[in-house]
Design an enzyme around this catalytic site. Structure first.
Site, mmCIF file in Angstrom:
data_model
loop_
_atom_site.group_PDB
_atom_site.id
_atom_site.type_symbol
_atom_site.label_atom_id
_atom_site.label_comp_id
_atom_site.label_asym_id
_atom_site.label_seq_id
_atom_site.Cartn_x
_atom_site.Cartn_y
_atom_site.Cartn_z
ATOM 1 N N ASN A 169 0.836 -1.213 0.000
ATOM 2 C CA ASN A 169 0.000 0.000 0.000
ATOM 3 C C ASN A 169 0.866 1.255 0.000
ATOM 4 O O ASN A 169 1.905 1.314 0.656
ATOM 5 C CB ASN A 169 -1.014 -0.003 1.158
ATOM 6 C CG ASN A 169 -0.403 -0.272 2.514
ATOM 7 O OD1 ASN A 169 0.537 -1.029 2.652
ATOM 8 N ND2 ASN A 169 -0.953 0.354 3.539
ATOM 9 N N GLU A 224 0.445 5.273 0.525
ATOM 10 C CA GLU A 224 -0.498 6.294 1.000
ATOM 11 C C GLU A 224 -0.105 7.688 0.528
ATOM 12 O O GLU A 224 0.993 7.901 -0.005
ATOM 13 C CB GLU A 224 -0.586 6.216 2.529
ATOM 14 C CG GLU A 224 -1.130 4.863 2.975
ATOM 15 C CD GLU A 224 -1.379 4.765 4.476
ATOM 16 O OE1 GLU A 224 -0.931 5.626 5.238
ATOM 17 O OE2 GLU A 224 -2.033 3.779 4.868
ATOM 18 N N CYS A 239 -4.158 0.701 -2.392
ATOM 19 C CA CYS A 239 -3.966 -0.539 -1.633
ATOM 20 C C CYS A 239 -2.907 -1.424 -2.287
ATOM 21 O O CYS A 239 -2.635 -1.324 -3.495
ATOM 22 C CB CYS A 239 -5.263 -1.333 -1.598
ATOM 23 S SG CYS A 239 -6.581 -0.581 -0.656
ATOM 24 N N GLU A 295 -3.068 -4.617 -2.974
ATOM 25 C CA GLU A 295 -3.587 -5.556 -3.979
ATOM 26 C C GLU A 295 -3.682 -4.902 -5.352
ATOM 27 O O GLU A 295 -3.348 -5.492 -6.378
ATOM 28 C CB GLU A 295 -4.981 -6.062 -3.569
ATOM 29 C CG GLU A 295 -4.999 -6.861 -2.278
ATOM 30 C CD GLU A 295 -5.184 -6.011 -1.022
ATOM 31 O OE1 GLU A 295 -4.733 -4.841 -1.005
ATOM 32 O OE2 GLU A 295 -5.766 -6.529 -0.059
ATOM 33 N N CYS A 338 -10.100 -5.108 0.475
ATOM 34 C CA CYS A 338 -11.225 -4.173 0.583
ATOM 35 C C CYS A 338 -12.122 -4.288 -0.653
ATOM 36 O O CYS A 338 -11.773 -4.932 -1.642
ATOM 37 C CB CYS A 338 -10.715 -2.742 0.740
ATOM 38 S SG CYS A 338 -10.132 -2.009 -0.800
ATOM 39 N N CYS A 391 -10.609 -3.243 -4.017
ATOM 40 C CA CYS A 391 -9.645 -4.232 -4.522
ATOM 41 C C CYS A 391 -10.374 -5.455 -5.070
ATOM 42 O O CYS A 391 -9.968 -6.039 -6.072
ATOM 43 C CB CYS A 391 -8.659 -4.629 -3.432
ATOM 44 S SG CYS A 391 -7.481 -3.307 -3.080
HETATM 45 N N1 THU Z 1 -5.213 -1.440 2.546
HETATM 46 C C1 THU Z 1 -4.690 -2.279 1.608
HETATM 47 O O1 THU Z 1 -3.548 -2.114 1.164
HETATM 48 N N2 THU Z 1 -5.475 -3.294 1.167
HETATM 49 C C2 THU Z 1 -6.745 -3.525 1.566
HETATM 50 O O2 THU Z 1 -7.421 -4.356 0.999
HETATM 51 C C3 THU Z 1 -7.270 -2.800 2.706
HETATM 52 C C4 THU Z 1 -6.536 -1.576 3.099
HETATM 53 C C5 THU Z 1 -4.399 -0.317 2.977
HETATM 54 C C6 THU Z 1 -4.924 1.017 2.529
HETATM 55 C C7 THU Z 1 -4.351 1.935 3.571
HETATM 56 O O3 THU Z 1 -3.041 2.310 3.158
HETATM 57 C C8 THU Z 1 -4.243 1.070 4.813
HETATM 58 O O4 THU Z 1 -4.343 -0.263 4.384
HETATM 59 C C9 THU Z 1 -5.318 1.354 5.854
HETATM 60 O O5 THU Z 1 -6.573 1.294 5.283
#
Ligand code: THU
Length: 160
Positions: free
Chosen positions: A62, A64, A73, A75, A112, A115
């Protein structure tokens, strides 16, 4: 009025140690990919690893952004890269692992909704299911044989 029941089945592995060898190694790659996460806002580190039928493994984490919705994210970082780099390859499996800074994630962390929708697109593109294995930092690994199990009533191009 009638009711519609939607059921999904997942497989539960008590730990990553009993995964099939190739998947164990893919999960190791996902765990390692967590270290490349850029997550200064959530302190939640996610790694994803994708195995392709040409033998390549693509990883992502991920990323940000101070403008929160601009982040991505793990994925989707991984699957979009796989699609961009090897557009003809089929995805054989995907592994996901997530770790929080201050507390151990002992339950499997599923992808999520956004994704799931993105992964679904690639299942449709390659016309075959993508097995998805996901876990926290430790503990159980859950396997979904296809993305369809995780996202019933999928919105697809057939509605367009
Ligand atoms: N996140 C992911 O990388 N994948 C997911 O399926 C759920 C959330 C990340 C996004 C963000 O950087 C952090 O987790 C908190 O939500």
């Amino acid at each position: 009025m009638k009711k519609i029941k939607i059921e999904s089945f997942l497989e539960v592995y008590p730990s990553m140690d009993i995964l099939p060898k190739t998947i164990f190694s893919l999960m190791e790659d996902a765990c390692e990919a967590r270290d490349s996460a850029y997550a200064p806002y959530s302190d939640f580190f996610v790694g994803a690893a994708i195995l392709l039928n040409n033998g390549e493994t693509i990883t992502g984490s991920n990323q940000e952004n101070a403008s929160y919705p601009s982040g991505l994210c793990a994925e989707r970082t991984a699957i979009y890269y796989a699609g961009a780099k090897f557009p003809q390859a089929q995805i054989t499996a995907m592994a996901i692992s997530a770790k929080a800074k201050d507390k151990p994630t002992t339950v499997p962390i599923p992808p999520c909704g956004a994704c799931r929708q993105a992964i679904a697109e690639y299942e449709i593109k390659q016309k075959s299911p993508i097995p998805i294995y996901f876990m926290g930092e430790e503990g159980e690994v859950w396997k979904s044989e296809s993305l369809e199990n995780l996202l019933p009533l999928l919105f697809t191009s057939k509605y367009l």
